[in-house]
Design an enzyme around this catalytic site. Structure first.
Site, short mmCIF file in Angstrom:
data_model
loop_
_atom_site.label_atom_id
_atom_site.label_comp_id
_atom_site.label_asym_id
_atom_site.label_seq_id
_atom_site.Cartn_x
_atom_site.Cartn_y
_atom_site.Cartn_z
N ASP A 224 1.56 -68.19 -27.86
CA ASP A 224 0.84 -69.28 -27.19
C ASP A 224 1.61 -70.57 -27.45
OD1 ASP A 224 -0.93 -71.32 -26.35
OD2 ASP A 224 -2.62 -69.98 -26.61
N GLU B 234 -9.14 -59.73 -4.86
CA GLU B 234 -10.41 -59.10 -5.24
C GLU B 234 -11.42 -59.23 -4.11
OE1 GLU B 234 -11.63 -60.98 -8.87
OE2 GLU B 234 -9.94 -60.18 -10.02
N HIS C 187 -13.82 -57.14 -12.42
CA HIS C 187 -13.85 -58.51 -12.94
C HIS C 187 -15.22 -58.83 -13.56
CE1 HIS C 187 -11.46 -62.45 -12.47
NE2 HIS C 187 -12.22 -62.52 -13.55
N ALA D 271 -17.06 -60.89 -18.38
CA ALA D 271 -17.99 -61.92 -18.86
C ALA D 271 -19.44 -61.57 -18.59
CB ALA D 271 -17.66 -63.26 -18.19
#
Length: 317
Positions: free
Chosen positions: A174, A264, A283, A286
């Protein structure tokens, strides 16, 4: 009365509180569709009467903003705002808010589930048994393996903890996190190319490049360790999906588990739909009641604050 146009079908699915926040503030919630995101033409039509937008993965372009002359705030029902033209919003003085941290644990847990399922071929076994077969599919133990995490924010750090609990070592890449911080979190900092070459499994937790170029192009996919597992529960556009399908077909890679894609839903001719050793999901990393409740309340509260002329708590611009 101001109108809040809600384009995402998952808004407040597990809690009435976000609706109550909007209604009690007179923010007029309007959701034309409950089963799917608004198609582009409908989005432009309804945007004309919107003072606020609460959106999911919808592309919120300059065209959408210009179709909404009353628009005062755009709220992402989630964390990443890469589907929103932030420069266009900034030029028009429209704040963009989101819900940072609201789904971190949900996504990290799901990501580790994808990794474990891909390593041990759980989906392939389920399908085979459902069809009357009884295969004995072998896959590697995770203990003693190396997990490479690309993007070491909230989700990457939670994932690292789950990996260590399974006895894995962790490499982290990162460029925005100091090496000392990565080491303090019991991971080893690494450049992207070194991480790809050394990792037995790789998980992506970074936004796509604004240029549209995939982070993992064919050359980088070929540089991965033979038999490695690739997991993406972040964003579409990070991987050259055609090259990935071909490399899975040649046995260069061990498996791929993906929850995000460039297009998508997946088109019928998408190369990964027929690729071996793949786990493809819609997807939904979450999608937990806990994350949904937190996310909805956070964005509703910020919409109300901005409409009332107050600063947002979680502004992305």
């Amino acid at each position: 009365m101001p109108t809040t146009l809600i384009t995402t079908p998952t808004f407040a699915r597990h809690s009435a509180r976000p609706w109550q926040i909007l209604e009690s503030a007179g923010a007029g919630p309007l959701r034309p569709r409950e089963d799917a995101a608004l198609p582009g033409a409908e989005l432009l039509k309804y945007a004309a009467e919107a003072d606020a937008l609460i959106v999911g993965m919808d592309p919120i372009t300059a065209e959408v903003m210009d179709a909404a002359p009353r628009l005062k705030v755009i709220a992402k029902h989630g964390v990443g705002v890469d589907t929103i033209d932030l420069d266009a919003a900034r030029d028009r003085g429209i704040p963009v808010v989101c819900a940072p941290g609201s789904n971190s644990r949900a996504v990290a847990e799901y990501t580790f589930g994808l990794l474990l399922s891909a390593a041990r071929s759980l989906t392939a076994s389920h399908v085979a048994v459902s069809l009357g077969d009884w295969p004995k599919l072998f896959g590697p133990e995770l203990h003693g393996r190396t997990l490479g995490i690309v993007g070491f924010g909230r989700i990457g750090r939670l994932l690292a903890g789950y990996a260590r609990a399974f006895g894995m070592s962790v490499l982290a890449h990162d460029p925005y996190v100091p090496d000392d911080t990565i080491r303090a979190l019991d991971a080893e900092p690494a450049g992207l190319d070194a991480l790809l070459a050394r990792s037995d499994a790789i998980s992506l937790h970074t936004p796509p490049d604004p240029s549209g170029a995939p982070l993992l192009d064919r050359a980088r996919l070929e540089s991965m360790k033979r038999g490695a597992i690739l997991v993406n529960a972040a964003r579409g556009g990070l991987i050259d999906e055609t090259a990935l399908a071909e490399l899975l077909g040649t046995d260069h890679l061990g498996a791929a588990a993906l929850d995000a894609f460039t297009t998508e839903p997946l088109p019928a001719d998408h190369p990964l739909r027929g690729a071996p050793r793949t786990l493809l999901t819609s997807h939904m990393a979450a999608c937990t009641p806990e994350a949904n409740r937190t996310m909805g309340a956070m964005v509703a509260e910020d919409v109300v604050r901005v409409l009332a002329g107050e600063p947002a708590h979680h502004e992305a611009t």
